[in-house]
Design an enzyme around this catalytic site. Structure first.
Site, PDB file in Angstrom:
ATOM      1  N   ARG A  98       5.415 -62.856 -43.386  1.00  0.00           N
ATOM      2  CA  ARG A  98       5.614 -64.305 -43.529  1.00  0.00           C
ATOM      3  C   ARG A  98       6.000 -64.665 -44.962  1.00  0.00           C
ATOM      4  O   ARG A  98       6.794 -65.574 -45.180  1.00  0.00           O
ATOM      5  CB  ARG A  98       4.359 -65.062 -43.089  1.00  0.00           C
ATOM      6  CG  ARG A  98       4.254 -65.135 -41.560  1.00  0.00           C
ATOM      7  CD  ARG A  98       2.852 -65.379 -41.074  1.00  0.00           C
ATOM      8  NE  ARG A  98       2.303 -66.629 -41.537  1.00  0.00           N
ATOM      9  CZ  ARG A  98       0.992 -66.869 -41.645  1.00  0.00           C
ATOM     10  NH1 ARG A  98       0.121 -65.934 -41.333  1.00  0.00           N
ATOM     11  NH2 ARG A  98       0.585 -68.036 -42.046  1.00  0.00           N
TER      12      ARG A  98
ATOM     13  N   ARG B 264      12.112 -75.459 -42.838  1.00  0.00           N
ATOM     14  CA  ARG B 264      11.741 -74.159 -43.379  1.00  0.00           C
ATOM     15  C   ARG B 264      12.955 -73.321 -43.734  1.00  0.00           C
ATOM     16  O   ARG B 264      12.810 -72.192 -44.169  1.00  0.00           O
ATOM     17  CB  ARG B 264      10.918 -73.427 -42.333  1.00  0.00           C
ATOM     18  CG  ARG B 264       9.515 -73.069 -42.806  1.00  0.00           C
ATOM     19  CD  ARG B 264       8.905 -72.295 -41.693  1.00  0.00           C
ATOM     20  NE  ARG B 264       7.637 -71.697 -41.891  1.00  0.00           N
ATOM     21  CZ  ARG B 264       6.463 -72.295 -41.739  1.00  0.00           C
ATOM     22  NH1 ARG B 264       6.391 -73.584 -41.526  1.00  0.00           N
ATOM     23  NH2 ARG B 264       5.368 -71.599 -41.809  1.00  0.00           N
TER      24      ARG B 264
ATOM     25  N   LYS C   4      -0.905 -76.571 -47.893  1.00  0.00           N
ATOM     26  CA  LYS C   4      -0.187 -77.771 -47.469  1.00  0.00           C
ATOM     27  C   LYS C   4      -0.950 -78.544 -46.394  1.00  0.00           C
ATOM     28  O   LYS C   4      -1.100 -79.750 -46.467  1.00  0.00           O
ATOM     29  CB  LYS C   4       1.193 -77.408 -46.890  1.00  0.00           C
ATOM     30  CG  LYS C   4       2.072 -76.578 -47.793  1.00  0.00           C
ATOM     31  CD  LYS C   4       3.461 -76.372 -47.161  1.00  0.00           C
ATOM     32  CE  LYS C   4       3.460 -75.576 -45.874  1.00  0.00           C
ATOM     33  NZ  LYS C   4       3.155 -74.144 -46.039  1.00  0.00           N
TER      34      LYS C   4
ATOM     35  N   ARG D 103      -9.066 -67.593 -44.445  1.00  0.00           N
ATOM     36  CA  ARG D 103      -8.784 -68.846 -43.723  1.00  0.00           C
ATOM     37  C   ARG D 103      -9.443 -68.848 -42.350  1.00  0.00           C
ATOM     38  O   ARG D 103      -9.382 -67.873 -41.602  1.00  0.00           O
ATOM     39  CB  ARG D 103      -7.272 -68.990 -43.575  1.00  0.00           C
ATOM     40  CG  ARG D 103      -6.868 -70.186 -42.715  1.00  0.00           C
ATOM     41  CD  ARG D 103      -5.571 -70.777 -43.130  1.00  0.00           C
ATOM     42  NE  ARG D 103      -4.405 -70.010 -42.706  1.00  0.00           N
ATOM     43  CZ  ARG D 103      -3.161 -70.415 -42.950  1.00  0.00           C
ATOM     44  NH1 ARG D 103      -2.934 -71.524 -43.607  1.00  0.00           N
ATOM     45  NH2 ARG D 103      -2.144 -69.669 -42.552  1.00  0.00           N
TER      46      ARG D 103
ATOM     47  N   ARG E 267      -6.597 -67.297 -37.090  1.00  0.00           N
ATOM     48  CA  ARG E 267      -5.289 -67.331 -36.424  1.00  0.00           C
ATOM     49  C   ARG E 267      -4.751 -65.919 -36.224  1.00  0.00           C
ATOM     50  O   ARG E 267      -4.881 -65.074 -37.097  1.00  0.00           O
ATOM     51  CB  ARG E 267      -4.298 -68.148 -37.262  1.00  0.00           C
ATOM     52  CG  ARG E 267      -4.246 -69.595 -36.847  1.00  0.00           C
ATOM     53  CD  ARG E 267      -3.486 -70.426 -37.848  1.00  0.00           C
ATOM     54  NE  ARG E 267      -2.207 -69.815 -38.223  1.00  0.00           N
ATOM     55  CZ  ARG E 267      -1.380 -70.361 -39.088  1.00  0.00           C
ATOM     56  NH1 ARG E 267      -1.683 -71.485 -39.684  1.00  0.00           N
ATOM     57  NH2 ARG E 267      -0.244 -69.760 -39.375  1.00  0.00           N
TER      58      ARG E 267
HETATM   59  P1  ADP Z   1       1.903 -71.113 -42.389  1.00  0.00           P
HETATM   60  O1  ADP Z   1       2.410 -72.271 -43.205  1.00  0.00           O
HETATM   61  O2  ADP Z   1       0.521 -70.734 -42.754  1.00  0.00           O
HETATM   62  O3  ADP Z   1       2.840 -69.949 -42.320  1.00  0.00           O
HETATM   63  P2  ADP Z   1       2.392 -72.600 -39.927  1.00  0.00           P
HETATM   64  O4  ADP Z   1       1.250 -73.044 -39.130  1.00  0.00           O
HETATM   65  O5  ADP Z   1       3.187 -73.612 -40.679  1.00  0.00           O
HETATM   66  O6  ADP Z   1       1.768 -71.527 -40.905  1.00  0.00           O
HETATM   67  O7  ADP Z   1       3.436 -71.762 -39.052  1.00  0.00           O
HETATM   68  C1  ADP Z   1       3.036 -70.710 -38.217  1.00  0.00           C
HETATM   69  C2  ADP Z   1       4.257 -70.082 -37.553  1.00  0.00           C
HETATM   70  O8  ADP Z   1       4.930 -71.065 -36.743  1.00  0.00           O
HETATM   71  C3  ADP Z   1       5.333 -69.581 -38.496  1.00  0.00           C
HETATM   72  O9  ADP Z   1       5.072 -68.273 -38.965  1.00  0.00           O
HETATM   73  C4  ADP Z   1       6.575 -69.643 -37.607  1.00  0.00           C
HETATM   74  O10 ADP Z   1       6.620 -68.583 -36.681  1.00  0.00           O
HETATM   75  C5  ADP Z   1       6.344 -70.913 -36.809  1.00  0.00           C
HETATM   76  N1  ADP Z   1       6.948 -72.098 -37.460  1.00  0.00           N
HETATM   77  C6  ADP Z   1       6.287 -73.156 -37.991  1.00  0.00           C
HETATM   78  N2  ADP Z   1       7.163 -74.062 -38.493  1.00  0.00           N
HETATM   79  C7  ADP Z   1       8.408 -73.570 -38.276  1.00  0.00           C
HETATM   80  C8  ADP Z   1       9.736 -74.005 -38.568  1.00  0.00           C
HETATM   81  N3  ADP Z   1       9.991 -75.172 -39.212  1.00  0.00           N
HETATM   82  N4  ADP Z   1      10.775 -73.225 -38.192  1.00  0.00           N
HETATM   83  C9  ADP Z   1      10.572 -72.055 -37.553  1.00  0.00           C
HETATM   84  N5  ADP Z   1       9.353 -71.580 -37.271  1.00  0.00           N
HETATM   85  C10 ADP Z   1       8.276 -72.310 -37.607  1.00  0.00           C
END
Ligand code: ADP
Ligand code: ZN
Length: 210
Positions: free
Chosen positions: A169, A90, A14, A125, A158
């Site tokens: 996750r 999410r 994404k 990644r 990361r």
């Molecule tokens: P990925 O899509 O690779 O899991 P992100 O960078 O989108 O990684 O998110 C990393 C972390 O940030 C998630 O595992 C979560 O802990 C937190 N996070 C990101 N967006 C949200 C959200 N909308 N609600 C709750 N936690 C979030």
């Protein structure tokens, strides 16, 4: 201003799609909830201090915490702009909060990638801690290994990209985020693309679908 939501598992690409499209079109703005949160953690703000533990364990941070950050960005985004919203909502509660913000949602595009491929995607990644550019050691390698093409900074892995946390996750994704597919289908907003076509074709398919 209107919003295009990016849906898809962690590692589905994404962020790569959204940052590519935003780089080539001034009217597109990439907003990544993960980047906002990592920025807050790095700065040590109150929100960042609260978010850190959830993120490192692969759990979602509290809805109110991330919703407030998104609300702020939505409020400051005006004019002829389409926001590519990556990582929010999410879960269903967040989807309802987003609706209440009142900004029109143009579509929700699911970037479809099988779980079997996700582990490899995330294992390879690499991220630029400075400009946030994303790479993959084989799928999207930088010109010089370990160095960001755009800004020359050393690439990092990361903290939450280790195999154990990735498993958690994915569980969270299937349980919390996948119900959004039905939610946006019912509203007639869902589009779906094959996220396994390579970065360039993925971006083109997304652009056509959104
Ligand atoms: P990925 O899509 O690779 O899991 P992100 O960078 O989108 O990684 O998110 C990393 C972390 O940030 C998630 O595992 C979560 O802990 C937190 N996070 C990101 N967006 C949200 C959200 N909308 N609600 C709750 N936690 C979030
Ligand atoms: Zn960089």
């Amino acid at each position: 201003m209107n919003i295009v939501i990016l849906l898809g598992a962690p590692g589905s690409g994404k962020g790569t799609i959204a940052s590519r499209l935003a780089a080539e079109n001034d009217n597109l703005k990439h907003v990544s909830s993960g980047d906002l949160l990592r920025g807050a953690v790095a700065k040590g703000t109150a929100a960042g201090v609260e978010a850190k533990g959830y993120m490192e364990s692969g759990n979602l941070v509290p809805d109110a915490l991330i919703a407030q950050m998104i609300k702020d960005v939505v409020a400051e985004t005006t004019g002829d702009v389409t926001m590519l919203l990556d990582g929010f909502p999410r879960n269903l509660a967040q989807a309802k909060i987003l609706e209440e913000m009142g900004a029109p949602i143009r579509s929700a595009v699911l970037v479809d990638v099988p779980d079997a491929i996700i582990q490899d995607r995330i294992a390879g990644r690499r991220t630029c801690p400075s400009c946030k550019a994303g790479y993959h050691v084989t799928g999207l390698p930088p010109k010089v290994p370990g160095v960001c093409d755009r800004c020359g900074t050393a690439l990092t892995i990361r903290k939450d990209d280790n195999p154990e946390t990735v498993k958690d996750r994915l569980v969270v994704y299937h349980r919390e985020t996948e119900p959004l597919i039905a939610f946006y289908t019912e509203k007639g907003l869902l589009r779906r693309i094959d996220g396994n076509q390579g970065p360039e074709k993925n971006a083109a398919a997304f652009k056509a679908a959104m």
